[in-house]
Enzyme design. Sequence first.
Site, PDB file in Angstrom:
ATOM      1  N   TYR A  34       0.831  -1.192   0.000  1.00  0.00           N
ATOM      2  CA  TYR A  34       0.000   0.000   0.000  1.00  0.00           C
ATOM      3  C   TYR A  34       0.871   1.250   0.000  1.00  0.00           C
ATOM      4  O   TYR A  34       1.444   1.632   1.019  1.00  0.00           O
ATOM      5  CB  TYR A  34      -0.937   0.020   1.207  1.00  0.00           C
ATOM      6  CG  TYR A  34      -1.931  -1.109   1.284  1.00  0.00           C
ATOM      7  CD1 TYR A  34      -2.145  -1.973   0.210  1.00  0.00           C
ATOM      8  CD2 TYR A  34      -2.689  -1.305   2.434  1.00  0.00           C
ATOM      9  CE1 TYR A  34      -3.066  -3.005   0.281  1.00  0.00           C
ATOM     10  CE2 TYR A  34      -3.618  -2.340   2.514  1.00  0.00           C
ATOM     11  CZ  TYR A  34      -3.797  -3.184   1.442  1.00  0.00           C
ATOM     12  OH  TYR A  34      -4.712  -4.214   1.521  1.00  0.00           O
ATOM     13  N   HIS A  38       0.161 -11.962   0.888  1.00  0.00           N
ATOM     14  CA  HIS A  38      -0.805 -11.115   0.189  1.00  0.00           C
ATOM     15  C   HIS A  38      -1.532 -11.840  -0.952  1.00  0.00           C
ATOM     16  O   HIS A  38      -2.741 -11.679  -1.121  1.00  0.00           O
ATOM     17  CB  HIS A  38      -0.105  -9.863  -0.338  1.00  0.00           C
ATOM     18  CG  HIS A  38      -0.999  -8.683  -0.432  1.00  0.00           C
ATOM     19  ND1 HIS A  38      -0.565  -7.393  -0.321  1.00  0.00           N
ATOM     20  CD2 HIS A  38      -2.325  -8.574  -0.629  1.00  0.00           C
ATOM     21  CE1 HIS A  38      -1.566  -6.550  -0.428  1.00  0.00           C
ATOM     22  NE2 HIS A  38      -2.652  -7.250  -0.633  1.00  0.00           N
TER      23      HIS A  38
END
Length: 283
Positions: free
Chosen positions: A53, A112
């Site tokens: 992010y 992830h």
Amino acid sequence: MQTINLKNGDKLAVLGMGTWFMGERPAQRKEEIATLRYAIEQGVNLIDSAEMYGNGRSERLVGEAIAPYARESLYLISKVLPENANLRRMEQSCDASLRALNTDYLDMYLYHWRGATALEETVQGLEALKAKGKIRAWGVSNFDLEDMQELLALPQGKHCQLNQVLFHLGSRGIEYALKPYQDQQHIPTLAYCPLAQAGRLQRNLINHPVLTEVAQEIGCTPYQVLLLFVLAQPNTVAIPKAAQLQHCKDNIACLQLSLSPQQLMRLNRAFPAPTRRQALDIV
């Protein structure tokens, strides 16, 4: 606040905070920090981030926001990218996340999404970080049914605590096979984008007349109805992102609201659960 239980004994609040795209606009930083702090002070202590992010900008924002609070009062989640989910690079990635968050451990570290590294090696790396005390637990993200089955067949695979996947009223594919399997294995679903901020959306989802009618009946917004739908699902934690204070207040207000069985039935008719296997929706 209602909680669900992880296999390791941890209790997770059913509502947390996502931070995708937060920390990327300097002009919004002050409000984003205020929003995170408001949520924490209202008892929403689960914060989800990732090294991906904003290349760490989200984690650094979270690290600044949580500085005034006792670390043990928070539940921090971050994620390792597939290219770093190997024995050579995983600890380096974890250390970078810890520095950005200004903490010495993560409550939960997620893989992830699957990459080229053998799953057994990734699990080995996660277990090594847990043994060193850098993470307290680990899980996965964007794993479909076969991925979860392969993972749980590994010697240490059953240490997986949760799977974070896209889930909202307009994207219910996981309900056919993946979520029932996870529920059977006592693995909660961490629902990202529960307000349909991303992913494959049904046309005119937010303006659908049934959604609008239910919102009017409850006295809330259609977005709150979307969140209430996810909160109504068993063994599920919702992590909506709220970069603005009012949006955060709206999300937290859902903890005092609920869908009636009749309202839930109408939503299920308008947006039915899948009747066949679908590809996992990923953004």
